[in-house]
Design an enzyme around this catalytic site. Structure first.
Site, PDB file in Angstrom:
ATOM      1  N   ASP A  89       0.875  -1.164   0.000  1.00 61.46           N
ATOM      2  CA  ASP A  89       0.000   0.000   0.000  1.00 61.46           C
ATOM      3  C   ASP A  89       0.918   1.221   0.000  1.00 61.46           C
ATOM      4  OD1 ASP A  89      -2.083   1.754   0.006  1.00 61.46           O
ATOM      5  OD2 ASP A  89      -3.164   0.837   1.658  1.00 61.46           O
TER       6      ASP A  89
HETATM    7  C1  BGC Z   1      -4.938   3.355  -0.097  1.00 66.63           C
HETATM    8  C2  BGC Z   1      -5.018   2.378  -1.252  1.00 66.63           C
HETATM    9  C3  BGC Z   1      -4.839   3.115  -2.549  1.00 66.63           C
HETATM   10  C4  BGC Z   1      -3.509   3.830  -2.510  1.00 66.63           C
HETATM   11  C5  BGC Z   1      -3.192   4.603  -3.767  1.00 66.63           C
HETATM   12  C6  BGC Z   1      -3.671   4.188  -0.163  1.00 66.63           C
HETATM   13  O1  BGC Z   1      -3.705   5.199   0.795  1.00 66.63           O
HETATM   14  O2  BGC Z   1      -4.998   2.663   1.127  1.00 66.63           O
HETATM   15  O3  BGC Z   1      -6.236   1.690  -1.225  1.00 66.63           O
HETATM   16  O4  BGC Z   1      -4.940   2.224  -3.613  1.00 66.63           O
HETATM   17  O5  BGC Z   1      -3.500   4.748  -1.434  1.00 66.63           O
HETATM   18  O6  BGC Z   1      -4.026   5.685  -3.896  1.00 66.63           O
END
Ligand code: BGC
Length: 750
Positions: free
Chosen positions: A263
């Site tokens: 993530d």
């Molecule tokens: C989120 C993800 C997301 C990523 C990119 C993160 O903060 O938890 O679900 O895909 O950001 O935007």
């Protein structure tokens, strides 16, 4: 970069005609594995490492020298995110990236329809491919453990079987387009509060029975090409590089051959990033989540620190080659796939799909005969509430979208009743904010009237109306359905409960539409004429809701989670369970999943706690009659234990005839719950193990046939690390919701 690949392929193809050979990795007729094996040794160590980490917010490097393209990711999971700046979260301001916004995943789950999930996956996959994205960051399948969870709207409900069944077609549909689905957030990431600093303490039984199955289905049945690690820790190790979760379970037990992506900023340790199963690091800043200079991707854990370790011998090339192979595999499956995919964007078909899915997920919770609406020509329909006009595709965190258009419920109702007067009164003021990450709805929601005036105006508008609909609920503000915060309670904000009570006292036939992506309490449900659960339905949200309210579509959605009477009724009773506690000598917040497998209806049903509306509940404008449930056999020899990768074989088939005995065509979700015989290990009194959605014309019958594999009967024995089926007499309950069981039969497990 893709252009370079095409040019190189063409050059090699020409030279092939001149009797030299096309390198295997560029030859689309060769298998993905042959291409990976050929490409890998051509890469230098530096080129391999360069592929493992981001070069911008959403892309990572390819190998330009060899014509291997960059990898481009996009959020996900409800539409294709607008382009953001290279090293900044704000939208870049392109004018050609307004997408079709599909419904939130909680709505998709509420369709209980695998076909809808396939349609969703295919459509969003086409949009991603058109926008030249290789990885779609979604879908999310974290279980709704608490109704407070801020991202519940991005997930598929509280039941692992439902989520597992619904995620598979989505993944397949996306990947048909040569776009990888990146299933998130792996794993036990069930809250937003302190999501980057909480250690989830979950025993193996609970993990295997509740929190892993949807991911397992996405990998084993859906064939997902990518998985995103979650921000939190599980049993002491950050999940983006959690050895047990990634190396042992995902890549070991499930045989996952795709890419594990962190993530954004979830990678926290140089060494664990190398050894514990992470393949690709994306981030918010250098050095994980913590602040650092911008545009410094070379400082990522899987960048210079890795190169240094490779140079001084602290790291070998085994892990490096494995990671690079996985990324090459992803590229050969997506941007360098043999079949050319072009995708499509904003097509009428996509808007139509969004409307169908949103309508199919809308849940009719209660109806005292006031729906479907009938407003005579010249009549008056009064609509009250902010959510009738507030556009909600914008907002909510990383799932924020910029859509070409969004039809509000008010607009759709005005369209549906062109010969009636459709009047709107605000009723309450919620959130007047209309932009997020520089994407704006362009609305002006400012309001000058004080609350008593708003109420008086609503009541006076309602006088003498042919029907009154209140459309309220949540929006995507902080502490509502929103990434990085959880809700503080499940009661409706902005004084809506009191407002509904007042309106209901004056208008007993009041129709209440709750728009939310997560459970809310409905203390007024007994006092109004009808209750509808709507969702963040995307571009076509208003049309879909109006379709159901007017009866153009007969409702067939079912709740993917329980609507409890109050938060206090739920299984999370202590701070150690939620939101976690700080313990002496421990670096991270600790959160104990003491409730074990008793999550959602498993808790309420097993403890006999009344709920407002149960899991699986949803009404129709027609009615369905169930025949007796029949098992294909009265006994089955399947007790005993079996390995983690076994138990898929079907052991019994249950069939039931269902007749549409009302006057309208409609659809019914036939649900099958198993109830285990009493034994030494406490089990939930019912567990969903099968469902089928039957579309039946008025007066017609159909048959649901539900196959039960051995695994459906199993519980997880953590000590033995095996599944176990207990012998005895099992009840098979078939019905229209978890509380509306229409027929029961038994099977003897020997
Ligand atoms: C989120 C993800 C997301 C990523 C990119 C993160 O903060 O938890 O679900 O895909 O950001 O935007």
């Amino acid at each position: 970069m893709r252009k370079i690949y095409i040019v190189l392929a063409a050059v090699f193809a020409v030279s092939a005609c001149n009797n030299s050979t096309v390198p295997v990795y560029l030859d689309p007729s060769r298998s993905v594995e042959e291409r990976v094996a050929d490409a890998l040794p051509r890469l230098t160590i530096e080129e391999k490492v360069a592929m493992l980490h981001a070069q911008s917010k959403f892309s990572s490097r390819g190998v330009p020298r060899l014509g291997i393209p960059e990898v481009w990711c996009t959020d996900g999971p409800h539409g294709i995110r607008p382009e953001v700046l290279w090293d900044d979260w704000n939208q870049a301001g392109w004018t050609n990236d307004s997408c079709t916004a599909f419904p939130a995943l909680s709505c998709l789950a509420a369709t209980w329809d695998r076909e809808m999930s396939l349609l969703f996956g295919r459509s969003i996959g086409e949009e991603a491919r058109y926008r030249k994205k290789d990885v779609l960051l979604g879908p999310g399948v974290n279980i709704c453990r608490t109704p407070l969870g801020g991202r519940t709207f991005e997930y598929m409900g509280e039941d692992p079987y439902l989520a597992g069944q619904m995620v598979v077609p989505y993944v397949k549909g996306v990947q048909e387009n040569g776009v990888a689905a990146c299933v998130k957030h792996f794993a036990v990431n069930n809250q937003e509060v302190r999501r980057t600093s909480t250690n989830s303490v979950v025993d193996d039984r609970t993990l295997y029975e509740i929190y892993l199955p949807a991911f397992e289905a996405a990998v084993k049945e859906g064939g997902a090409w990518a998985i995103m690690g979650s921000y939190n820790l599980w049993n002491g190790e950050f999940n983006c590089h959690n050895h047990r979760l990634l190396n042992e379970i995902l890549k070991g037990e499930w045989g996952f051959d795709g890419v594990v992506i962190s993530d954004w900023g979830g990678c926290r340790d140089d060494d664990q990033a190398i050894t514990n199963g992470l393949d690709m690091e994306y981030g918010t800043w250098t050095n994980g989540l913590r602040g650092a200079p911008s545009d410094s991707y070379n400082n990522y854990h899987l960048a210079n620190p890795y190169l240094q370790r490779l140079a001084d011998g602290r790291a070998g090339t085994k892990e490096l080659d494995d990671k690079a192979s996985r990324i090459l595999r992803l590229i050969f499956r997506t941007s360098m796939a043999p079949e050319a995919h072009y995708g499509s964007f904003n097509s009428p078909e996509h808007y139509e799909a969004a409307r169908r899915i949103a309508a199919a997920g809308t849940v009719l919770l209660k109806n005292d005969g006031v729906l479907p609406l009938s407003i005579p020509d010249g009549g008056r329909l009064v609509v009250i509430g902010e959510n009738a006009v507030k556009k909600m595709v914008v907002g909510g965190g990383s799932s924020n979208l910029k859509t070409k258009y969004e039809i509000t419920p008010l607009e759709a109702l005005q369209e549906a009743f062109p010969n009636a007067e459709v009047v709107w009164e605000r009723g309450y003021v919620g959130n007047v904010e209309t932009s997020y990450n520089r994407v704006s709805t362009g609305q002006d929601l400012s309001e000058s009237r004080p609350a008593p005036q708003l109420l008086a105006d609503a009541l006076s508008a309602a006088e003498g109306a042919d029907a009154v609909i209140f459309i309220g609920g949540l929006n995507k503000s902080a502490n509502q359905d929103n990434e990085s915060t959880d809700k503080l309670d499940i009661t409706l904000p902005y004084g809506q409960d009191a407002l509904i009570e007042t309106l209901a006292a004056a208008i007993p036939e009041l129709i209440v539409v709750n728009i939310s992506g997560s459970p809310v309490a409905m203390p007024w449900a007994g006092k109004v004429g009808a209750v509808v659960q709507g969702w963040y339905g995307g571009s076509e949200t208003g049309h879909a809701l109006a379709d159901v309210l007017t009866g153009a579509v007969n409702p067939s959605g079912k709740l993917p989670f329980t609507l409890p009477c109050s938060l206090a009724d739920g299984p999370l009773k202590t701070e150690r369970q939620y939101p976690g506690i700080q313990e002496e000598g421990k670096e991270w917040w600790q959160e104990y999943y003491d409730e074990g497998v008793f999550v959602g209806y498993r808790w309420y049903a097993s403890r006999d706690i009344p709920v407002c509306f149960p899991f699986g509940h949803g009404l129709s404008y027609t009615s369905f009659e169930y025949g007796p449930a029949k098992a294909s056999r009265s006994s089955v020899r399947c007790s005993g234990s079996f390995g983690v990768d076994e138990g898929g074989e079907s052991v019994v088939k249950v069939s039931v005839d269902v007749r549409n005995c009302g006057g309208r065509d409609g659809a019914e979700v036939v649900q099958l719950y198993l109830s285990a015989p009493a034994g030494d290990v406490e089990r939930p009194v019912i567990e969903l193990k099968g469902f089928e959605k039957l579309y039946l014309e008025a007066g017609k019958s159909g048959k649901a046939v539900l196959e039960l594999p051995r695994r459906a009967f199993a519980r997880f024995d953590a000590d033995a690390h095996r599944w176990v089926v207990d012998p005895g007499t099992w009840s098979i309950l078939v019905g229209s919701s978890s509380e509306d069981i229409r027929s029961t039969t038994e099977i003897k497990v020997i």
